[in-house]
Design a protein around this motif. Sequence first.
Motif, PDB file in Angstrom:
ATOM      1  N   ILE A 116       0.866  -1.179   0.000  1.00 37.23           N
ATOM      2  CA  ILE A 116       0.000   0.000   0.000  1.00 37.23           C
ATOM      3  C   ILE A 116       0.899   1.224   0.000  1.00 37.23           C
ATOM      4  O   ILE A 116       1.780   1.355   0.860  1.00 37.23           O
ATOM      5  CB  ILE A 116      -0.927   0.023   1.228  1.00 37.23           C
ATOM      6  CG1 ILE A 116      -1.839  -1.204   1.235  1.00 37.23           C
ATOM      7  CG2 ILE A 116      -1.765   1.295   1.252  1.00 37.23           C
ATOM      8  CD1 ILE A 116      -2.688  -1.326   2.493  1.00 37.23           C
ATOM      9  N   VAL A 117       0.697   2.106  -0.970  1.00 41.56           N
ATOM     10  CA  VAL A 117       1.507   3.318  -1.086  1.00 41.56           C
ATOM     11  C   VAL A 117       0.590   4.520  -0.865  1.00 41.56           C
ATOM     12  O   VAL A 117      -0.411   4.679  -1.556  1.00 41.56           O
ATOM     13  CB  VAL A 117       2.185   3.407  -2.468  1.00 41.56           C
ATOM     14  CG1 VAL A 117       3.085   4.638  -2.540  1.00 41.56           C
ATOM     15  CG2 VAL A 117       2.997   2.143  -2.749  1.00 41.56           C
ATOM     16  N   GLU A 118       0.945   5.367   0.101  1.00 41.72           N
ATOM     17  CA  GLU A 118       0.100   6.504   0.451  1.00 41.72           C
ATOM     18  C   GLU A 118       0.904   7.800   0.415  1.00 41.72           C
ATOM     19  O   GLU A 118       2.091   7.820   0.734  1.00 41.72           O
ATOM     20  CB  GLU A 118      -0.488   6.329   1.852  1.00 41.72           C
ATOM     21  CG  GLU A 118      -1.356   5.085   2.031  1.00 41.72           C
ATOM     22  CD  GLU A 118      -1.774   4.899   3.461  1.00 41.72           C
ATOM     23  OE1 GLU A 118      -2.906   5.270   3.812  1.00 41.72           O
ATOM     24  OE2 GLU A 118      -0.943   4.391   4.251  1.00 41.72           O
ATOM     25  N   ARG A 119       0.224   8.876   0.037  1.00 41.82           N
ATOM     26  CA  ARG A 119       0.792  10.218   0.087  1.00 41.82           C
ATOM     27  C   ARG A 119       0.080  10.978   1.201  1.00 41.82           C
ATOM     28  O   ARG A 119      -1.128  11.186   1.143  1.00 41.82           O
ATOM     29  CB  ARG A 119       0.592  10.920  -1.259  1.00 41.82           C
ATOM     30  CG  ARG A 119       1.094  12.351  -1.264  1.00 41.82           C
ATOM     31  CD  ARG A 119       0.954  13.066  -2.601  1.00 41.82           C
ATOM     32  NE  ARG A 119       0.065  12.452  -3.528  1.00 41.82           N
ATOM     33  CZ  ARG A 119       0.390  12.105  -4.781  1.00 41.82           C
ATOM     34  NH1 ARG A 119       1.613  12.321  -5.230  1.00 41.82           N
ATOM     35  NH2 ARG A 119      -0.500  11.560  -5.591  1.00 41.82           N
ATOM     36  N   ARG A 120       0.816  11.374   2.202  1.00 41.16           N
ATOM     37  CA  ARG A 120       0.228  12.072   3.336  1.00 41.16           C
ATOM     38  C   ARG A 120       0.843  13.475   3.417  1.00 41.16           C
ATOM     39  O   ARG A 120       1.999  13.634   3.788  1.00 41.16           O
ATOM     40  CB  ARG A 120       0.460  11.302   4.631  1.00 41.16           C
ATOM     41  CG  ARG A 120      -0.167   9.908   4.607  1.00 41.16           C
ATOM     42  CD  ARG A 120      -0.416   9.375   5.978  1.00 41.16           C
ATOM     43  NE  ARG A 120      -1.282   8.203   5.957  1.00 41.16           N
ATOM     44  CZ  ARG A 120      -1.790   7.636   7.039  1.00 41.16           C
ATOM     45  NH1 ARG A 120      -1.527   8.149   8.231  1.00 41.16           N
ATOM     46  NH2 ARG A 120      -2.570   6.581   6.944  1.00 41.16           N
ATOM     47  N   LEU A 121       0.017  14.445   3.033  1.00 41.39           N
ATOM     48  CA  LEU A 121       0.480  15.834   3.023  1.00 41.39           C
ATOM     49  C   LEU A 121       0.724  16.323   4.454  1.00 41.39           C
ATOM     50  O   LEU A 121       0.072  15.874   5.387  1.00 41.39           O
ATOM     51  CB  LEU A 121      -0.556  16.705   2.324  1.00 41.39           C
ATOM     52  CG  LEU A 121      -0.824  16.342   0.858  1.00 41.39           C
ATOM     53  CD1 LEU A 121      -1.884  17.276   0.271  1.00 41.39           C
ATOM     54  CD2 LEU A 121       0.441  16.379   0.029  1.00 41.39           C
ATOM     55  N   PRO A 122       1.726  17.187   4.662  1.00 41.68           N
ATOM     56  CA  PRO A 122       2.415  17.914   3.587  1.00 41.68           C
ATOM     57  C   PRO A 122       3.635  17.228   2.979  1.00 41.68           C
ATOM     58  O   PRO A 122       4.042  17.600   1.884  1.00 41.68           O
ATOM     59  CB  PRO A 122       2.842  19.201   4.307  1.00 41.68           C
ATOM     60  CG  PRO A 122       3.061  18.770   5.723  1.00 41.68           C
ATOM     61  CD  PRO A 122       2.031  17.728   6.009  1.00 41.68           C
ATOM     62  N   GLY A 123       4.225  16.190   3.669  1.00 45.35           N
ATOM     63  CA  GLY A 123       5.486  15.708   3.110  1.00 45.35           C
ATOM     64  C   GLY A 123       5.840  14.260   3.351  1.00 45.35           C
ATOM     65  O   GLY A 123       7.018  13.885   3.275  1.00 45.35           O
ATOM     66  N   THR A 124       4.860  13.398   3.628  1.00 41.85           N
ATOM     67  CA  THR A 124       5.157  12.008   3.976  1.00 41.85           C
ATOM     68  C   THR A 124       4.682  11.038   2.905  1.00 41.85           C
ATOM     69  O   THR A 124       3.539  11.116   2.459  1.00 41.85           O
ATOM     70  CB  THR A 124       4.507  11.642   5.325  1.00 41.85           C
ATOM     71  OG1 THR A 124       5.019  12.494   6.351  1.00 41.85           O
ATOM     72  CG2 THR A 124       4.814  10.189   5.700  1.00 41.85           C
ATOM     73  N   ILE A 125       5.577  10.122   2.519  1.00 42.09           N
ATOM     74  CA  ILE A 125       5.218   8.980   1.681  1.00 42.09           C
ATOM     75  C   ILE A 125       5.269   7.749   2.579  1.00 42.09           C
ATOM     76  O   ILE A 125       6.309   7.434   3.148  1.00 42.09           O
ATOM     77  CB  ILE A 125       6.175   8.802   0.492  1.00 42.09           C
ATOM     78  CG1 ILE A 125       6.090   9.990  -0.456  1.00 42.09           C
ATOM     79  CG2 ILE A 125       5.865   7.513  -0.256  1.00 42.09           C
ATOM     80  CD1 ILE A 125       4.767  10.131  -1.168  1.00 42.09           C
ATOM     81  N   ARG A 126       4.138   7.058   2.720  1.00 46.41           N
ATOM     82  CA  ARG A 126       4.075   5.885   3.600  1.00 46.41           C
ATOM     83  C   ARG A 126       3.920   4.621   2.765  1.00 46.41           C
ATOM     84  O   ARG A 126       3.017   4.514   1.937  1.00 46.41           O
ATOM     85  CB  ARG A 126       2.917   6.003   4.588  1.00 46.41           C
ATOM     86  CG  ARG A 126       2.731   4.763   5.460  1.00 46.41           C
ATOM     87  CD  ARG A 126       1.656   4.966   6.493  1.00 46.41           C
ATOM     88  NE  ARG A 126       2.072   5.931   7.507  1.00 46.41           N
ATOM     89  CZ  ARG A 126       1.310   6.274   8.548  1.00 46.41           C
ATOM     90  NH1 ARG A 126       0.100   5.737   8.694  1.00 46.41           N
ATOM     91  NH2 ARG A 126       1.752   7.149   9.432  1.00 46.41           N
ATOM     92  N   ILE A 127       4.809   3.652   3.010  1.00 49.27           N
ATOM     93  CA  ILE A 127       4.791   2.359   2.320  1.00 49.27           C
ATOM     94  C   ILE A 127       4.472   1.267   3.341  1.00 49.27           C
ATOM     95  O   ILE A 127       5.184   1.126   4.340  1.00 49.27           O
ATOM     96  CB  ILE A 127       6.148   2.052   1.657  1.00 49.27           C
ATOM     97  CG1 ILE A 127       6.673   3.264   0.874  1.00 49.27           C
ATOM     98  CG2 ILE A 127       6.048   0.819   0.789  1.00 49.27           C
ATOM     99  CD1 ILE A 127       5.864   3.638  -0.314  1.00 49.27           C
ATOM    100  N   THR A 128       3.405   0.511   3.107  1.00 49.00           N
ATOM    101  CA  THR A 128       3.067  -0.624   3.968  1.00 49.00           C
ATOM    102  C   THR A 128       3.234  -1.901   3.154  1.00 49.00           C
ATOM    103  O   THR A 128       2.548  -2.092   2.149  1.00 49.00           O
ATOM    104  CB  THR A 128       1.621  -0.517   4.494  1.00 49.00           C
ATOM    105  OG1 THR A 128       1.465   0.738   5.174  1.00 49.00           O
ATOM    106  CG2 THR A 128       1.324  -1.654   5.445  1.00 49.00           C
ATOM    107  N   LEU A 129       4.148  -2.753   3.593  1.00 47.72           N
ATOM    108  CA  LEU A 129       4.463  -3.975   2.852  1.00 47.72           C
ATOM    109  C   LEU A 129       3.743  -5.185   3.437  1.00 47.72           C
ATOM    110  O   LEU A 129       3.635  -5.330   4.658  1.00 47.72           O
ATOM    111  CB  LEU A 129       5.977  -4.242   2.886  1.00 47.72           C
ATOM    112  CG  LEU A 129       6.898  -3.181   2.289  1.00 47.72           C
ATOM    113  CD1 LEU A 129       8.354  -3.605   2.459  1.00 47.72           C
ATOM    114  CD2 LEU A 129       6.584  -2.939   0.827  1.00 47.72           C
ATOM    115  N   LEU A 130       3.249  -6.037   2.566  1.00 45.20           N
ATOM    116  CA  LEU A 130       2.769  -7.359   2.943  1.00 45.20           C
ATOM    117  C   LEU A 130       3.742  -8.352   2.327  1.00 45.20           C
ATOM    118  O   LEU A 130       3.730  -8.588   1.127  1.00 45.20           O
ATOM    119  CB  LEU A 130       1.347  -7.609   2.417  1.00 45.20           C
ATOM    120  CG  LEU A 130       0.786  -9.016   2.661  1.00 45.20           C
ATOM    121  CD1 LEU A 130       0.703  -9.314   4.159  1.00 45.20           C
ATOM    122  CD2 LEU A 130      -0.572  -9.184   2.017  1.00 45.20           C
TER     123      LEU A 130
END
Length: 269
Positions: A116-130
């Motif tokens: 799961i790849v998410e863009r969380r403003l203002p500056g975070t890219i969050r990657i959740t791996l399975l």
Amino acid sequence: MRRLIGWIKPQPHSLSPQTSLWRRVKIGFVSLFAVATASTIGMAMLDRKKLSNDLLTISGNAGLVVTDIQVRGRAHTPQSRLLAALNLQIGAPILGIDLQNLHRNISQIGWVEDAIVERRLPGTIRITLLERVPIALLQNNDKHKLIDRSGAIINGADPSQFTHLTVVAGDSAAPHAAAILSILKTEPELFSEVWAVSYRSKRRWDVHLKNGMEVRLPEIDPVSAWSRLAMIDRKKAITHRDLAVIDMRVPQQLIVEPNIPVRGRGSKT
């Protein structure tokens, strides 16, 4: 008789010269506005890339840039491989990050089953791996490869780090490995003595114990056969005897073959 009344056409009203002039001016203005709008849209479409770059620059100047990359669920995925797949730079405009492309690159890593790849403003890219869960070592000639519960080979995994897992062998064994291992684990004490299983004729399994003994399970209802062997072993410790084979393919019977051939007629009991 009643007479039919025909359609009565309205007579056109005559327009004054002032009204006619105003109408022409109004139509001309609307036409000019339409042409100007169409021209603006056309120019924007032709220069969409420049406009997009300008917007990203503006958003970056406003502080919408990558400041943090968060990764969750990583246990086996190599960090270097993940960073190469992400190819992200701190300070890059976050609105310009292609999330679909990131997901596609991450999914190509052997250890990753889904992400799961998410863009969380203002500056975070969050990657959740399975990540894939390794269940066994698939033996192919003299080599071993790590497989997951679906039987898929985990590319890039080092088999030498998972020598504690059961070895699986035989044609078409990988897709059926999870099922047989689930059966064997129903008897934990007996399963602790298992080091490998072999798929025979795409129908049934032979279980190889650490002491070299071979247990032949039936094609039909291997669960009951394995449970019965565990019960006998708890009472008589049969798997600790000097036997080569315990054959359980005949229902309600247990046939054994000793390590030393029986003298006289035949070599099996």
